[in-house]
Design a protein around this motif. Structure first.
Motif, short mmCIF file in Angstrom:
data_model
loop_
_atom_site.label_atom_id
_atom_site.label_comp_id
_atom_site.label_asym_id
_atom_site.label_seq_id
_atom_site.Cartn_x
_atom_site.Cartn_y
_atom_site.Cartn_z
N VAL A 248 2.55 -4.74 -10.59
CA VAL A 248 2.64 -3.28 -10.44
C VAL A 248 3.84 -2.95 -9.57
CG1 VAL A 248 1.45 -1.19 -9.71
CG2 VAL A 248 0.13 -3.11 -10.63
N ASP A 249 4.78 -2.23 -10.11
CA ASP A 249 5.95 -1.80 -9.34
C ASP A 249 5.61 -0.57 -8.50
OD1 ASP A 249 7.50 -3.82 -10.39
OD2 ASP A 249 8.21 -2.58 -12.08
N GLY A 250 6.48 -0.27 -7.53
CA GLY A 250 6.26 0.91 -6.70
C GLY A 250 6.25 2.18 -7.51
N ALA A 251 7.08 2.25 -8.53
CA ALA A 251 7.12 3.45 -9.39
C ALA A 251 5.81 3.58 -10.16
CB ALA A 251 8.30 3.37 -10.34
N ASP A 252 5.26 2.45 -10.62
CA ASP A 252 3.97 2.48 -11.33
C ASP A 252 2.88 3.03 -10.41
OD1 ASP A 252 5.05 1.29 -13.64
OD2 ASP A 252 4.80 -0.71 -12.76
N PRO B 222 -2.50 1.89 -17.63
CA PRO B 222 -3.25 0.63 -17.76
C PRO B 222 -2.70 -0.52 -16.94
CG PRO B 222 -1.97 1.10 -19.75
CD PRO B 222 -1.92 2.32 -18.91
N VAL B 223 -1.46 -0.45 -16.47
CA VAL B 223 -0.92 -1.55 -15.67
C VAL B 223 -1.69 -1.70 -14.36
CG1 VAL B 223 0.81 -0.15 -14.45
CG2 VAL B 223 1.20 -2.59 -14.79
N VAL B 224 -2.28 -0.59 -13.85
CA VAL B 224 -3.07 -0.65 -12.63
C VAL B 224 -4.48 -1.18 -12.92
CG1 VAL B 224 -3.81 0.68 -10.60
CG2 VAL B 224 -1.74 1.33 -11.81
N THR C 286 0.83 -1.21 0.00
CA THR C 286 0.00 0.00 0.00
C THR C 286 0.86 1.25 0.00
OG1 THR C 286 -1.74 -1.14 1.24
CG2 THR C 286 -1.85 1.25 1.18
N THR C 287 0.53 2.18 -0.89
CA THR C 287 1.20 3.48 -0.96
C THR C 287 0.16 4.58 -0.72
OG1 THR C 287 2.85 2.66 -2.52
CG2 THR C 287 2.53 5.05 -2.43
N VAL C 288 0.52 5.60 0.06
CA VAL C 288 -0.42 6.65 0.46
C VAL C 288 0.10 8.01 0.02
CG1 VAL C 288 -1.66 7.71 2.40
CG2 VAL C 288 -1.11 5.28 2.46
#
Length: 613
Positions: free
Chosen positions: A586-590, A450-452, A403-405
């Motif tokens: 999905v990478d963190g950068a994505d 679109p990767v997400v 999870t990224t916020v």
């Protein structure tokens, strides 16, 4: 020879079932196909019929115990071992009232009528009727079967295209099945409370002028309507005097006479396996327990007086309304008494009026802090709660979730909303909340990233980047978390999303959502901020790879850059957005790029065109 009753396979992937209720006890007689016990699995609640006629000599698995598929549940003794075989005679006499031979009270003669009579009410067969077959539809992803809870039309009745024909229940949804054609119901193949696989034939509908061969069959639940002769009601008279009529070979025929002696004792009626007014399906019984409704106080509106799911819902809503009215009246009375006391106190001692008034003011706060009725209770998990629990754990097991916020300033959106919400509601008929703004910005961000908006299939070694945005909206429904889907959300503007969100949420909470509306999502929004949470770490709804949690919009002091004054502290409307994503694809950068796109769109607040400003 004794017959063993075993746990059947109640759907694909089901390996065990829990005995929730025995409809017969040891020593009681049971007929072929008469309901013997109720079983619950994570997919369906259903009745298990007896495979043979005889006496229930031994119960192997007790209530609330779990047994594997194929294991022994009970033992039924053969016909020759039954010592109470004379009981079925009066019922058989009543069933054959249209024949000139009223006798034949012996046990051997009871088995054949049971085999001849029982199929009629269960299948409502129209013989060799030909017409359009109505099949069990696919009621959501991973659902392989459904339970018929109620037939809205009977054999011989006419029906129009898309008119509701029956009600079906699954572990995901309760819904109505419409008729695919107009005509006459010629045959019902799956009776109420029985389960059928997806694709199984439920009924046959013929042309409007078709004549079903077994048109009288719908009257089976009421014995007086079964026989076409005028003398048939008289033949029922001795049936009411027979104290053992509940053991009749055809339980659905005997149910009307059972209702009369059982009326003074509702508990006895509830333990009966027949479909009389006192009997309810396991699904309805669980709903009543969840809502705290006493079934003995209800009058069923279903066929033969059966208590339906809607009867329980109506009773719960009525009780809630009455409770709210009583609480309101009590509050008004307390307020009036308080005002009178304050007035009297002020007249006697003006200086002491304020302290005197303060004391009673604190009392209502303590009175409202009543403990929850769930405190100290242990109860069974509902099927939908058990399903949610299983799928949440499976989601964490099959994907690498992170999870990224980010924090977003939505002050411009808050100002636009305050300016336009009155005109928006007058024009579109729905309230303008923050959620459609977030939904629109999310859809636009998914189109850029679109990767997400993809799904991963490791077994096939493929990843699918979806060509449309099917947006799931998590709804806190009374029976548990449900995620209806806005199909092709990318084709909708702000007003369109507002209407769809309000419509789906309302129908989900009122159990009117269609089965095709809760599957096929490619990305999900969950608005935990609606209950005041700042943010959370939501779990992905498989097979999706992302879910966005929306926190509460909170006004607080923030350092901002003013063009003239530089850095200043100002009140701003702020919100946290939490993206949980599948780190396998999905990478963190994505994830960061997706959230930044979302943040920039929301902070720019350029929604004037959508609002007509």
């Amino acid at each position: 020879m004794p017959v063993s009753v075993t746990m059947p396979r109640l759907g694909e992937s089901v390996t065990e079932g829990t005995v929730t209720r025995w409809l017969k006890q040891e020593g009681e007689r049971v007929e072929v196909d008469e309901p013997l016990l109720e079983v619950s699995t994570d997919k369906v609640d259903t009745e298990i019929p007896s495979p043979a006629a005889g006496v229930l000599t031994r119960i192997v698995v007790g209530e609330d115990e779990t047994a594997d598929v194929g294991s022994e549940l009970a033992v039924i003794a053969g016909e020759g071992e039954d010592t109470g075989s004379a009981a079925p005679a009066p019922a058989q006499e009543a069933e054959q009232a249209d024949e000139p031979e009223p006798a034949a009270p012996t046990t051997p003669s009871t088995e054949k009528p049971a085999e001849d009579e029982a199929p009629a009410p269960q299948t409502a067969s129209a013989g060799s009727a030909e017409g359009t077959e109505v099949t069990m539809p696919a009621l959501g992803e991973s659902v392989t079967e459904g339970t018929v809870t109620r037939w809205l039309k009977q054999v011989g009745e006419t029906i129009e295209v898309d008119e509701p024909l029956l009600e079906v229940s699954t572990d995901k949804v309760d819904t109505e099945i419409p008729s695919p054609v107009a005509g006459t119901v010629l045959e019902i193949k799956v009776p109420e409370d029985e389960t059928a696989d997806v694709g199984a034939v439920l009924a046959v509908i013929g042309s409007a002028d078709a004549k079903p061969a077994a048109a009288p069959a719908p009257a089976a639940p009421a014995p007086k309507a079964e026989a076409p002769k005028a003398e048939a009601p008289k033949a029922e008279a001795p049936k009411a005097e027979a104290p053992k009529v509940e053991t009749a070979p055809a339980p659905q025929i005997a149910k009307a006479s059972e209702a009369e002696p059982a009326a003074p004792a509702p508990a006895a009626v509830a333990s009966n396996g027949a479909g009389d007014a006192g009997y309810v399906t396991p699904l309805v019984r669980k709903l009543a327990a969840e809502k705290g409704v006493d079934l003995s106080t209800l009058t069923g509106t279903g066929v033969g007086g059966r208590i339906r799911k809607q009867d329980v819902i109506d009773a719960a809503e009525k009780a809630a309304a009455e409770k709210a009215a009583a609480e309101k009246a009590a509050a008004e009375k307390a307020a009036a008494e308080k005002a009178a006391a304050e007035k009297a106190a002020a007249a006697k001692a003006p200086a002491a009026a304020a302290p005197a008034a303060a004391a009673p003011a604190a009392a209502p706060a303590k009175a409202k802090a009543e403990p929850s009725p769930l405190r100290g209770r242990t109860e069974k998990l509902t099927r939908i709660r058990a399903t949610i629990a299983r799928r949440m754990v499976e989601s964490l097991q099959v994907s690498a979730q992170l999870t990224t916020v980010v924090e977003v300033d939505v002050t411009k959106i808050a100002n636009l909303r305050n300016k336009a919400k009155a005109d928006f509601q007058a024009k579109h008929g729905v309230k303008l909340t923050f959620l459609p703004f977030f939904a629109l910005a999310t859809v636009e961000a998914l189109q850029q990233h679109p990767v997400v908006n993809s799904s991963l299939d490791l077994e096939a070694g493929t990843v699918t980047y979806h060509g449309a945005e099917h947006l799931g909206i998590a709804v806190d429904a009374p029976k548990g978390l449900v995620v209806p889907v806005i199909k092709d959300a990318g084709d909708l503007n702000l007003a369109g999303l507002s209407k769809r969100i309000a419509d789906l949420a309302d129908r989900t909470r009122n159990n009117k959502i269609g089965p095709d509306e809760i599957g096929g999502g490619t990305f999900t929004l969950t608005n935990t901020g609606s209950r005041g949470a700042l943010f959370d770490t939501p779990i992905i709804n498989q097979p999706q790879v992302g879910i966005l949690g929306l926190g509460a919009v909170v006004k607080r002091p923030v350092i901002v850059n003013d063009p003239e004054l530089g850095e200043i502290i100002a009140p701003r409307s702020m919100v946290y957005l939490a993206l949980s994503y599948d780190h396998r694809i999905v990478d963190g950068a994505d994830a960061a790029r997706f959230l930044v796109t979302l943040k920039e769109r929301l902070e720019a607040g350029q929604f004037e065109a959508d609002l007509g400003l």
